[in-house]
Design a protein around this motif. Structure first.
Motif, PDB file in Angstrom:
ATOM      1  N   ALA A 523      29.747  55.618   7.022  1.00 58.83           N
ATOM      2  CA  ALA A 523      30.462  54.394   7.292  1.00 58.83           C
ATOM      3  C   ALA A 523      30.585  54.191   8.753  1.00 58.83           C
ATOM      4  CB  ALA A 523      31.768  54.335   6.509  1.00 58.83           C
ATOM      5  N   LEU A 524      30.997  53.391   9.663  1.00 62.16           N
ATOM      6  CA  LEU A 524      31.079  53.208  10.985  1.00 62.16           C
ATOM      7  C   LEU A 524      32.153  54.285  11.329  1.00 62.16           C
ATOM      8  CD1 LEU A 524      30.948  49.401  12.220  1.00 62.16           C
ATOM      9  CD2 LEU A 524      29.207  51.240  12.568  1.00 62.16           C
ATOM     10  N   ARG A 525      32.025  55.095  12.433  1.00 62.66           N
ATOM     11  CA  ARG A 525      32.836  56.069  12.776  1.00 62.66           C
ATOM     12  C   ARG A 525      33.337  55.710  14.322  1.00 62.66           C
ATOM     13  NH1 ARG A 525      33.959  60.563   9.892  1.00 62.66           N
ATOM     14  NH2 ARG A 525      33.045  60.681   7.740  1.00 62.66           N
ATOM     15  N   GLU A 526      34.566  55.702  14.746  1.00 62.86           N
ATOM     16  CA  GLU A 526      34.973  55.802  15.917  1.00 62.86           C
ATOM     17  C   GLU A 526      35.248  56.871  16.472  1.00 62.86           C
ATOM     18  OE1 GLU A 526      38.439  53.078  18.493  1.00 62.86           O
ATOM     19  OE2 GLU A 526      38.229  53.017  16.152  1.00 62.86           O
ATOM     20  N   LEU A 527      34.445  57.296  17.609  1.00 66.92           N
ATOM     21  CA  LEU A 527      34.837  58.588  18.292  1.00 66.92           C
ATOM     22  C   LEU A 527      35.554  58.524  19.826  1.00 66.92           C
ATOM     23  CD1 LEU A 527      31.405  60.408  17.581  1.00 66.92           C
ATOM     24  CD2 LEU A 527      33.212  60.493  16.282  1.00 66.92           C
ATOM     25  N   PRO A 528      36.042  59.525  20.180  1.00 67.66           N
ATOM     26  CA  PRO A 528      36.627  59.403  21.412  1.00 67.66           C
ATOM     27  C   PRO A 528      35.809  58.964  22.375  1.00 67.66           C
ATOM     28  CG  PRO A 528      37.313  61.479  20.274  1.00 67.66           C
ATOM     29  CD  PRO A 528      36.192  60.769  19.434  1.00 67.66           C
ATOM     30  N   GLY A 529      36.177  58.438  23.454  1.00 62.39           N
ATOM     31  CA  GLY A 529      35.420  58.171  24.380  1.00 62.39           C
ATOM     32  C   GLY A 529      34.805  56.744  24.406  1.00 62.39           C
ATOM     33  N   GLY A 530      35.263  56.057  23.355  1.00 54.55           N
ATOM     34  CA  GLY A 530      34.905  54.585  23.047  1.00 54.55           C
ATOM     35  C   GLY A 530      33.425  54.403  22.496  1.00 54.55           C
ATOM     36  N   LEU A 531      33.162  55.397  21.807  1.00 58.24           N
ATOM     37  CA  LEU A 531      31.892  55.530  21.032  1.00 58.24           C
ATOM     38  C   LEU A 531      32.129  54.915  19.569  1.00 58.24           C
ATOM     39  CD1 LEU A 531      29.809  58.509  22.157  1.00 58.24           C
ATOM     40  CD2 LEU A 531      29.546  55.964  23.210  1.00 58.24           C
ATOM     41  N   GLY A 713      22.854  39.067  16.747  1.00 59.02           N
ATOM     42  CA  GLY A 713      24.309  39.394  16.964  1.00 59.02           C
ATOM     43  C   GLY A 713      24.908  40.108  15.900  1.00 59.02           C
ATOM     44  N   GLY A 714      24.286  40.701  15.086  1.00 55.03           N
ATOM     45  CA  GLY A 714      24.937  41.406  14.083  1.00 55.03           C
ATOM     46  C   GLY A 714      25.689  42.709  14.336  1.00 55.03           C
ATOM     47  N   SER A 715      26.403  43.244  13.414  1.00 53.26           N
ATOM     48  CA  SER A 715      27.253  44.633  13.753  1.00 53.26           C
ATOM     49  C   SER A 715      26.156  45.773  13.709  1.00 53.26           C
ATOM     50  CB  SER A 715      28.024  44.825  12.441  1.00 53.26           C
ATOM     51  OG  SER A 715      27.270  45.197  11.257  1.00 53.26           O
ATOM     52  N   VAL A 738      20.318  57.367  13.992  1.00 50.93           N
ATOM     53  CA  VAL A 738      21.339  57.396  14.343  1.00 50.93           C
ATOM     54  C   VAL A 738      21.531  56.590  15.651  1.00 50.93           C
ATOM     55  CG1 VAL A 738      21.171  59.607  15.597  1.00 50.93           C
ATOM     56  CG2 VAL A 738      23.477  58.909  15.073  1.00 50.93           C
ATOM     57  N   ALA A 739      22.623  55.874  15.368  1.00 43.73           N
ATOM     58  CA  ALA A 739      23.024  54.685  16.418  1.00 43.73           C
ATOM     59  C   ALA A 739      24.442  54.975  17.142  1.00 43.73           C
ATOM     60  CB  ALA A 739      22.889  53.245  16.056  1.00 43.73           C
ATOM     61  N   ILE A 740      24.499  54.970  18.385  1.00 43.57           N
ATOM     62  CA  ILE A 740      25.852  54.976  19.008  1.00 43.57           C
ATOM     63  C   ILE A 740      26.009  53.618  20.054  1.00 43.57           C
ATOM     64  CG2 ILE A 740      26.153  57.442  19.079  1.00 43.57           C
ATOM     65  CD1 ILE A 740      25.283  57.296  22.145  1.00 43.57           C
ATOM     66  N   GLN A 741      27.046  53.200  19.679  1.00 44.37           N
ATOM     67  CA  GLN A 741      27.520  51.759  20.780  1.00 44.37           C
ATOM     68  C   GLN A 741      28.575  52.230  21.376  1.00 44.37           C
ATOM     69  OE1 GLN A 741      28.849  48.169  18.661  1.00 44.37           O
ATOM     70  NE2 GLN A 741      26.960  47.585  19.201  1.00 44.37           N
ATOM     71  N   VAL A 742      28.483  51.817  22.799  1.00 48.49           N
ATOM     72  CA  VAL A 742      29.795  51.948  23.615  1.00 48.49           C
ATOM     73  C   VAL A 742      30.434  50.539  23.789  1.00 48.49           C
ATOM     74  CG1 VAL A 742      30.143  52.394  26.100  1.00 48.49           C
ATOM     75  CG2 VAL A 742      28.255  53.279  25.189  1.00 48.49           C
ATOM     76  N   ARG A 743      31.784  50.986  23.322  1.00 42.25           N
ATOM     77  CA  ARG A 743      32.728  49.868  23.161  1.00 42.25           C
ATOM     78  C   ARG A 743      33.393  49.511  24.452  1.00 42.25           C
ATOM     79  NH1 ARG A 743      34.443  53.201  19.273  1.00 42.25           N
ATOM     80  NH2 ARG A 743      36.519  53.641  20.513  1.00 42.25           N
TER      81      ARG A 743
END
Length: 771
Positions: A523-531, A713-715, A738-743
């Motif tokens: 599942a999506l995971r939110e990591l420190p540093g806005g990732l 424009g999907g997630s 593996v994909a990382i997205q900067v929020r």
């Protein structure tokens, strides 16, 4: 049946072609990596440069690749120094090494080393023993060796003879040019044949012994010793590979080809359970007549009149794990069967296979030989229990190893000549004759005066006067040859079953490791540093291809985030365990806080020191949330993909060599600034590779697909799943993405999509401690 043999030969030829192509690609990949590192080119440009160089020099791409790899080999490489080895020899040996390195198991590697490397040097056999925990040697690979000899020398006890002891203890090779008697091992060589006993050592420690044989005397000059020694370095690298889960059929074929009478290897179809003819020796092909179409190798087609009874014998043999026998079955071949199947024997060969052997009276040579054998091995006897004498026919004396002037032995007196374990069998036979007053038969082991043992079938009937047994009359038949054949087959099959069971355990372990370490989806995971992170793993299409992909996203004590993807060459337990070693090493090294280039250099040294000599590609990056900069290095891996503002592009990677190819290599670093809203995608080659396309075409398709999905424009989940769903690769290899997205400041995934809080320890990936 001729058609069936043709089909099997065609399949074997295709298998050899595929293996040859895999070895060629492996060597070209190594050469491409070397050129990329030396010339500062991309992997694609290095591959094109290699092709252009081959065209300019008039060499094949494979020969030039061998020259390139030989050119960077270390001083310890025994065959590649131009002043010491002719170029043609150096190339051939390098190609042989590449082919052995991509072999599925140690049996295939041994066969490759003999056929492509040692045979051109005059050798005709290769034995590879591995040190066992008990202190002896266990045969794990061989080529040019008969099945009977291989079975007999599966184990060499700890008290190994010279010069094996010297090879193990001191690492001293023995070059026996014409006197193999010094070995004190009966491996059935030709008189005066040369042999070399060579230590197999890894990092100074003994791991096994190799024996290379020649058909006659041989002068071991310095060049020959250097070339053979170099190939044994390759043998060391493959010694710990699986012994071959699917390698039993070739050994069974060797056994069948050694038989003078007809034999067929039968296999149960795993889907339908139908019995299929997998291989037939020459005698069987001649005996059954006609041919079997390629699309119908069923037992019913091969033995139209006898298949029902044969199927029952096969099923019973597989169920009971004991050989089965039938004296006479209807004619087997069609059309125009030459005759019945005589003395049919079915020997189990594991869970799926069995061997059917028989005699036929259709071949005059076989029939004549069998008739002579019967005259020599069958004798009559008559015993009296009322004071008369025992009478033997002349052949009985030969069966019992006795002189013609010696007194014959009554049946009651055989106990003193029996093997100690056969007394109960004789008692049961006598009880049936005397108590039940009916006929009986049994096979007894008779110990001859010279100490040898002979298997003798005793078939007897009681002589009666009213209800009183007054004597016995019967037949002795020497069945030693048949029993030896059965025992040899059974021993071979038992060993193969054990090897297959061990291989199945290894495969299941590899599968469980891969499933535990690389989950198929997170599942999506939110990591420190806005990732925000999403990852997927798609297993290989075939379970036996369990591979060495890994990915890792891990916050570090420095506040930076480790982002990595890697892929070890090959499949199976060795690849998976190698993957675990490298992934764990990479994570531990990352906690030192050192930059990616240094981490990759350390990981390269770890790879070089990992058992089995693996190679791997990898991307390792450190993302700094403070300034949004990603610093990353690549070891021959595919370029990362950056999606920004609805458009996708590939990042230019450093032109560095893959892990495990060259020691003490320094990896470059790239710096990429990531903005809020950017998505970085790391992946392995299973996502883009196609069998008949270049890597460039696959990367182009990936960029197009990623751009299209981003424009929708999907997630992040939809982007990753969409890329896997496009199925751009068709090699059935495993795939990691593996994909990382900067929020941005207000760009936070919906709470329902997040599995961890912002304080999470990382992605549930290889080595993650998450659930």
């Amino acid at each position: 049946m001729t058609g069936s043999v043709g089909v099997f030969a065609g399949l074997a030829a295709e298998n050899r072609r595929l293996r040859s192509e895999a070895a060629r690609r492996h060597l070209i990949d190594l050469a491409t990596g070397v050129l990329a590192a030396q010339l500062g080119l991309s992997t694609l440009d290095a591959a094109e440069h290699l092709t252009a160089l081959a065209s300019a020099t008039g060499l094949s791409v494979g020969d030039l690749a061998a020259d390139v790899v030989n050119g960077v080999a270390g001083p310890g490489d025994p065959w590649v120094t131009p002043a010491e080895a002719p170029p043609a020899l150096a190339r051939r040996l390098r190609r042989t090494a590449a082919a052995a390195e991509v072999a599925d198991d140690v049996r295939d590697a041994a066969r490759t080393l003999l056929e492509s490397g040692l045979a051109p040097l005059g050798a005709d056999s290769l034995w590879l023993w591995r040190c066992s925990e008990a202190g002896g040697l266990r045969l794990v690979g061989h080529a040019g060796v008969g099945a009977t000899e291989a079975t007999a020398w599966q184990w060499i006890p700890p008290a190994t003879p010279e010069p094996f002891r010297a090879a193990l203890a001191d690492g001293v090779p023995a070059w026996l040019e014409a006197d193999p008697a010094d070995l004190d091992l009966d491996l059935t060589p030709l008189p005066g044949a040369a042999r070399a006993v060579l230590p197999l050592r890894r990092r100074g420690a003994a791991v096994g012994v190799a024996l290379v044989g020649w058909p006659g005397p041989e002068r071991f000059d310095a060049g020959l010793r250097r070339a053979v020694g170099g190939l044994m370095e390759v043998a060391v690298a493959v010694l710990d590979r699986p012994e071959g889960a699917g390698a039993d059929a070739p050994v069974l074929v060797d056994v069948l080809d050694a038989l003078a009478h007809p034999g067929v290897l039968v296999r149960a179809d795993p889907m339908t359970g139908a019995l299929l003819a997998e291989y037939a020796n020459e005698a069987a092909a001649a005996a059954v007549g006609g041919s079997v179409p390629a699309d119908d190798r069923s037992l019913a087609r091969l033995f139209p009149h006898a298949h029902g009874e044969l199927a029952r014998l096969v099923q019973r043999a597989r169920r009971t794990r004991h050989p089965q026998h039938a004296a006479h079955l209807p004619p087997g071949g069609a059309p125009g069967p030459p005759g019945p199947l005589l003395d049919v024997r079915v020997v189990p060969a594991g869970r799926e296979r069995a061997v059917v052997v028989w005699h036929t009276d259709g071949d005059p040579g076989i029939a004549t030989g069998r008739a002579v054998a019967r005259l020599q091995s069958v004798a009559t006897f008559q015993d009296s229990l009322t004071g008369g004498e025992t009478v033997w026919s002349e052949q009985a004396y030969g069966i019992f190893g006795m002189a013609r002037d010696e007194a014959p032995l009554p049946l009651l007196a055989l106990r003193g000549r029996l093997h100690r374990e056969d007394g109960d069998a004789l008692t049961a036979l006598l009880r049936t004759l005397t108590d039940h007053r009916s006929g009986a038969q049994s096979v007894l082991r008779i110990v001859l005066p010279d100490g040898s043992v002979r298997h003798v079938r005793v078939a007897a009937e009681p002589l009666l006067e009213g209800d009183t047994v007054t004597g016995f009359v019967g037949v002795y038949q020497d069945v030693s040859a048949t029993r030896r054949t059965e025992l040899a087959l059974t021993a071979t099959f038992d060993h193969l079953t054990a090897v297959r069971d061990q291989a199945e355990i290894r495969h299941q372990l590899a599968l469980q490791l891969q499933q535990a370490i690389v989950p198929e989806a997170t599942a999506l995971r939110e990591l420190p540093g806005g990732l925000t992170v999403a990852a997927r793993y798609r297993p290989a299409a075939e379970e036996y291809q369990v591979g060495g992909d890994w990915y890792d996203v891990q916050p570090l004590p420095t506040g930076k985030v480790l982002v990595a993807v890697g892929d070890i060459a090959g499949h199976g337990i060795d690849s998976v365990t190698g993957m675990v070693a490298l992934r764990n090493a990479q994570r531990a090294l990352a906690f030192t806080g050192r930059p990616p280039g240094q981490l990759m250099g350390w990981l390269n040294e770890v790879t070089l020191r990992t058992g089995g000599g693996p190679t791997a590609t990898a991307v390792c990056g450190l993302y700094d949330p403070e300034d949004g900069e990603l610093v990353w290095s690549s070891a021959g891996h595919l370029p990362p993909l950056l999606v920004r503002d609805g458009r996708a592009r590939l990042l230019e990677p450093p032109q560095d060599i893959l892990l495990g190819a060259v020691p003490s290599y320094e990896y470059e670093e790239q710096h990429t600034a990531l903005r809020p809203g950017d998505t970085l995608l790391l992946y392995t080659d299973g996502l883009i590779e196609r069998r008949h396309d270049g890597v460039g075409a696959g990367l182009g398709r990936l960029v197009t697909a990623a751009g299209r999905l981003a424009a929708d424009g999907g997630s992040l989940d939809l982007l990753v799943d969409g890329l896997l769903g496009t199925a751009m690769g068709d090699t059935d290899d495993d795939t990691s993405v593996v994909a990382i997205q900067v929020r941005g400041p207000d760009d936070r995934p919906p709470a329902g999509e997040l599995l961890n809080s912002p304080g999470s320890d990382g992605l549930n990936s290889p080595g993650s401690d998450g659930p």
